[in-house]
Design a protein around this motif. Structure first.
Motif, PDB file in Angstrom:
ATOM      1  N   GLU A   1     -10.470  -2.328  -9.285  1.00 37.37           N
ATOM      2  CA  GLU A   1      -9.742  -1.311  -8.520  1.00 37.37           C
ATOM      3  C   GLU A   1     -10.492  -0.930  -7.249  1.00 37.37           C
ATOM      4  OE1 GLU A   1      -8.774   1.692 -11.397  1.00 37.37           O
ATOM      5  OE2 GLU A   1      -7.073   0.508 -12.144  1.00 37.37           O
ATOM      6  N   ALA A   2     -11.823  -0.907  -7.332  1.00 39.39           N
ATOM      7  CA  ALA A   2     -12.624  -0.553  -6.143  1.00 39.39           C
ATOM      8  C   ALA A   2     -12.447  -1.613  -5.050  1.00 39.39           C
ATOM      9  CB  ALA A   2     -14.090  -0.414  -6.526  1.00 39.39           C
ATOM     10  N   LEU A   3     -12.402  -2.884  -5.438  1.00 39.80           N
ATOM     11  CA  LEU A   3     -12.225  -3.945  -4.441  1.00 39.80           C
ATOM     12  C   LEU A   3     -10.831  -3.850  -3.810  1.00 39.80           C
ATOM     13  CD1 LEU A   3     -13.904  -7.023  -6.211  1.00 39.80           C
ATOM     14  CD2 LEU A   3     -14.910  -5.425  -4.567  1.00 39.80           C
ATOM     15  N   TRP A   4      -9.835  -3.622  -4.650  1.00 40.83           N
ATOM     16  CA  TRP A   4      -8.468  -3.490  -4.140  1.00 40.83           C
ATOM     17  C   TRP A   4      -8.329  -2.282  -3.223  1.00 40.83           C
ATOM     18  CZ3 TRP A   4      -4.198  -6.167  -3.495  1.00 40.83           C
ATOM     19  CH2 TRP A   4      -4.035  -7.346  -4.240  1.00 40.83           C
ATOM     20  N   ARG A   5      -9.010  -1.193  -3.601  1.00 34.10           N
ATOM     21  CA  ARG A   5      -8.903   0.039  -2.809  1.00 34.10           C
ATOM     22  C   ARG A   5      -9.404  -0.205  -1.388  1.00 34.10           C
ATOM     23  NH1 ARG A   5      -8.043   5.273  -2.771  1.00 34.10           N
ATOM     24  NH2 ARG A   5      -9.594   6.709  -1.938  1.00 34.10           N
ATOM     25  N   MET A   6     -10.475  -0.978  -1.293  1.00 36.36           N
ATOM     26  CA  MET A   6     -10.997  -1.275   0.046  1.00 36.36           C
ATOM     27  C   MET A   6      -9.907  -1.951   0.891  1.00 36.36           C
ATOM     28  SD  MET A   6     -14.132  -3.754   1.098  1.00 36.36           S
ATOM     29  CE  MET A   6     -15.452  -2.588   0.862  1.00 36.36           C
ATOM     30  N   ARG A   7      -9.259  -2.967   0.350  1.00 42.43           N
ATOM     31  CA  ARG A   7      -8.238  -3.684   1.126  1.00 42.43           C
ATOM     32  C   ARG A   7      -7.036  -2.791   1.445  1.00 42.43           C
ATOM     33  NH1 ARG A   7      -4.634  -4.326   3.673  1.00 42.43           N
ATOM     34  NH2 ARG A   7      -3.161  -6.055   3.806  1.00 42.43           N
ATOM     35  N   GLU A   8      -6.582  -2.064   0.428  1.00 43.74           N
ATOM     36  CA  GLU A   8      -5.325  -1.318   0.619  1.00 43.74           C
ATOM     37  C   GLU A   8      -5.465  -0.120   1.539  1.00 43.74           C
ATOM     38  OE1 GLU A   8      -3.487  -0.737  -3.251  1.00 43.74           O
ATOM     39  OE2 GLU A   8      -2.307  -2.528  -2.782  1.00 43.74           O
ATOM     40  N   THR A   9      -6.696   0.351   1.733  1.00 40.17           N
ATOM     41  CA  THR A   9      -6.863   1.540   2.578  1.00 40.17           C
ATOM     42  C   THR A   9      -7.295   1.193   4.005  1.00 40.17           C
ATOM     43  OG1 THR A   9      -9.110   1.816   1.724  1.00 40.17           O
ATOM     44  CG2 THR A   9      -7.378   3.093   0.639  1.00 40.17           C
ATOM     45  N   VAL A  10      -7.252  -0.075   4.364  1.00 42.63           N
ATOM     46  CA  VAL A  10      -7.619  -0.420   5.754  1.00 42.63           C
ATOM     47  C   VAL A  10      -6.695   0.306   6.750  1.00 42.63           C
ATOM     48  CG1 VAL A  10      -7.979  -2.251   7.453  1.00 42.63           C
ATOM     49  CG2 VAL A  10      -8.610  -2.652   5.073  1.00 42.63           C
ATOM     50  N   PRO A  11      -5.345   0.318   6.550  1.00 48.03           N
ATOM     51  CA  PRO A  11      -4.511   1.041   7.523  1.00 48.03           C
ATOM     52  C   PRO A  11      -4.887   2.526   7.620  1.00 48.03           C
ATOM     53  CG  PRO A  11      -3.132  -0.301   6.073  1.00 48.03           C
ATOM     54  CD  PRO A  11      -4.523  -0.353   5.516  1.00 48.03           C
ATOM     55  N   GLU A  12      -5.187   3.154   6.472  1.00 49.40           N
ATOM     56  CA  GLU A  12      -5.555   4.580   6.469  1.00 49.40           C
ATOM     57  C   GLU A  12      -6.884   4.780   7.208  1.00 49.40           C
ATOM     58  OE1 GLU A  12      -5.533   6.187   2.485  1.00 49.40           O
ATOM     59  OE2 GLU A  12      -6.635   7.959   3.148  1.00 49.40           O
TER      60      GLU A  12
ATOM     61  N   GLY B   1       0.816  -1.217   0.000  1.00 47.61           N
ATOM     62  CA  GLY B   1       0.000   0.000   0.000  1.00 47.61           C
ATOM     63  C   GLY B   1       0.848   1.265   0.000  1.00 47.61           C
ATOM     64  N   SER B   2       2.114   1.164   0.392  1.00 48.96           N
ATOM     65  CA  SER B   2       3.002   2.328   0.499  1.00 48.96           C
ATOM     66  C   SER B   2       3.853   2.522  -0.753  1.00 48.96           C
ATOM     67  CB  SER B   2       3.932   2.134   1.700  1.00 48.96           C
ATOM     68  OG  SER B   2       4.580   0.864   1.617  1.00 48.96           O
ATOM     69  N   GLU B   3       3.507   1.886  -1.872  1.00 49.20           N
ATOM     70  CA  GLU B   3       4.429   1.819  -3.017  1.00 49.20           C
ATOM     71  C   GLU B   3       4.851   3.186  -3.574  1.00 49.20           C
ATOM     72  OE1 GLU B   3       2.425  -0.430  -6.168  1.00 49.20           O
ATOM     73  OE2 GLU B   3       1.925   1.480  -7.116  1.00 49.20           O
TER      74      GLU B   3
END
Ligand code: FAD
Ligand code: 2HG
Ligand code: ZN
Length: 471
Positions: free
Chosen positions: A322-333, A135-137
């Motif tokens: 992309e919407a599904l991935w966004r959900m996972r990748e933004t959990v820390p945020e 997520g920090s790429e």
């Protein structure tokens, strides 16, 4: 009075190559999670490997501690200096060239300060894939990825950073340079020296460049968010997908209901794609690199989900994926927006992970009334971010005051399950106590011997990774 070694360092890198005051310097003194803050007289920004080597030589001569820093996204305070005010920060950001791409040999040679996104983009422009996915790429750097042996969401298929490195260029603690950038797939000519520096968090050497593996780009992807009854059902789904799709299974990420709620509430554009609420979810992806192979990965995915999931949404276009991935990748945020969080980066064997979540989850429910469990992450690798989120309208300071006791209990339970207290984020300065508690005296003695051999003066990232001997 001027400090002669620091003045020599400044003269070496020139005016564009250091910071010794001002608000910009502040960014280098605190970690991303704001858990650690240090002091330093000087941030060095060398322009090339030669300058890095000369900086290290001067520091070695005067026994000055050096804290390497990449994108400063690490989770364990490894890139933050201590509060003595004597350690210099060595930031690699100006070493940011892609040195060579070899699509035929599937290799890319890049400098340590390239961001992960830059390297992925360079690979893509040569129609290849560099598969590390975090997520920090946009901010983390290849040197940091190597130094932390980063993991992420594609480990299931491609392995951690260690599996992606063919060779490294490394500056040693006395300023000598190992020039190990050969793109060889096989090389048994003695010890594989570069392996030592992967995951060493800047304590054994400074990575200045890396030769990395490339792969064919997937031409077909099938992505789904599946609802499952519980983590045990998720593990059954993982097993079924592995059997049906083999190495085409590239992502398998667990999320609880709270992750869906927090991302939908706090992250613009994220919404729950289901009309009913479920307790647990899995984001999974199959990827095929050869078109027209009749692989039918979409069909495989749909069939397995029909048999093993409670409900599922399969992406039918890029936007949905992309919407599904966004959900996972933004959990820390989303977790950050929702208040304080007590985090654990643990792994246990996949065969017992569901039992672990039940037992540890019951403990949290009974003992942390002001917290809610949000256990999510890389289930396909047995790696969970077993995080506890502060409940709304509770006192953050009171909640965080119990963190040491909570960490101890969870990590003891992880150890009883044959697991690890650090699956992918490393040790830094955050987990020194855990090293002392869970590593055997023999393991620690070997690590100290390696440190002594490579950095006898102890100038490379002092106070990180290894608990002081005899304490
Ligand atoms: P830094 O934070 O700057 O440094 C990390 C350590 O490496 C320090 O000890 C530092 O001294 C050392 N170091 C840095 N550069 C060098 C060098 N050139 N030579 C020697 N030592 C060096 N991590 C995962 O593993 N998986 C994830 O899924 C993941 N997701 C994340 C998502 C978000 C939103 C964020 C903020 C972080 C995430 N991370 C994840 C953590 C972090 O991004 C990784 O640990 C990353 O590899 C750190 O790279 P960096 O360049 O920021 O390193
Ligand atoms: C992830 O997998 C990262 O999203 C961060 O490793 C995990 O914030 C966390 O606990
Ligand atoms: Zn992670």
């Amino acid at each position: 009075m001027k400090n002669a070694p620091l003045e020599a360092l400044k003269a070496l890198v020139g005016p564009a190559g250091y910071l010794d005051a001002g608000p910009d310097m502040d960014l280098y003194l605190t970690d991303f999670r704001r858990l650690h803050r240090g002091r330093s007289p000087l941030v060095l920004l060398p322009a090339n490997t030669g300058q890095v080597a000369q900086v290290v030589r001067i520091c070695a001569q005067h026994r000055i501690g050096i804290v390497p820093q990449g994108g400063n996204t690490g989770y364990c305070g490894g890139a933050t200096p201590d509060d003595s005010g004597t350690q210099v920060i060595l930031a690699l950001q100006r070493l940011n060239r892609i040195r060579q791409i070899d699509p035929l040999g599937d290799a890319i040679t890049v400098e340590a300060g390239c961001t992960l996104a830059q390297v992925r983009q360079a690979a893509e422009s040569a129609d290849r894939l560099f598969p590390l996915s975090l997520g920090s790429e946009g901010t983390c750097q290849i040197g940091g990825n190597v130094a932390t042996n980063a993991g992420g969401t594609a480990v299931l298929r491609y392995g951690m950073m260690r599996a992606l490195v063919l060779g490294l260029e490394v500056v040693l603690a006395d300023g000598r340079v190992i020039e190990g950038l050969k793109p060889l797939r096989k090389d048994n000519s003695g010890y594989r020296l570069h392996e030592l520096f992967i995951g060493s968090e800047g304590t054994l050497g400074i990575v200045t460049a890396a030769c990395l593996k490339l792969f064919p780009r997937p031409v077909e992807r099938a992505t789904a968010l599946a609802a499952v009854a519980d983590p045990a059902a998720a593990v059954q789904l993982l097993s079924a997908l592995r059997t049906a799709a083999g190495e085409q299974l590239s992502t398998f990420e667990l999320m609880p209901r709270l992750a869906v709620e927090l991302t939908s509430r706090h992250i613009p554009g994220v919404r729950d794609p289901f009309s009913s609420a479920y307790e647990w979810y899995v984001l999974t992806e199959l990827a095929a690199s050869n078109s027209g192979s009749g692989s039918g990965i979409q069909t495989t995915l749909e069939e397995i989900l029909a048999a093993h999931a409670t409900d599922a949404v399969v992406a039918t276009n890029l936007q949905q994926r992309e919407a599904l991935w966004r959900m996972r990748e933004t959990v820390p945020e989303a977790q950050r927006h929702a208040g304080a969080s007590i985090k654990h980066d643990i792994a246990v064997p996949i065969s017992v992970i569901a039992r672990f979540i039940r037992e540890a989850g019951d403990w949290v429910t009974a003992n942390v009334p002001d917290g809610q469990l949000i256990a999510y992450g890389h289930l396909g690798d047995g790696n969970l971010h077993f995080n506890i989120q502060q409940r709304p309208d509770t006192d953050a300071a009171q909640f965080l005051a119990r963190a040491p006791h909570i960490h101890r209990t969870i990590h003891d339970l992880v150890a009883a399950y044959g697991g690890t207290f650090s699956a992918e984020h490393g040790i830094g300065q955050l987990k020194l106590e855990d090293m002392r508690r869970y590593k055997s005296p023999t393991e620690l003695a070997v690590m100290h011997a390696m440190k002594q051999a490579l950095d006898p003066q102890g100038i490379l990232n002092p106070g990180k990774v290894l608990p002081a001997a005899g304490t």
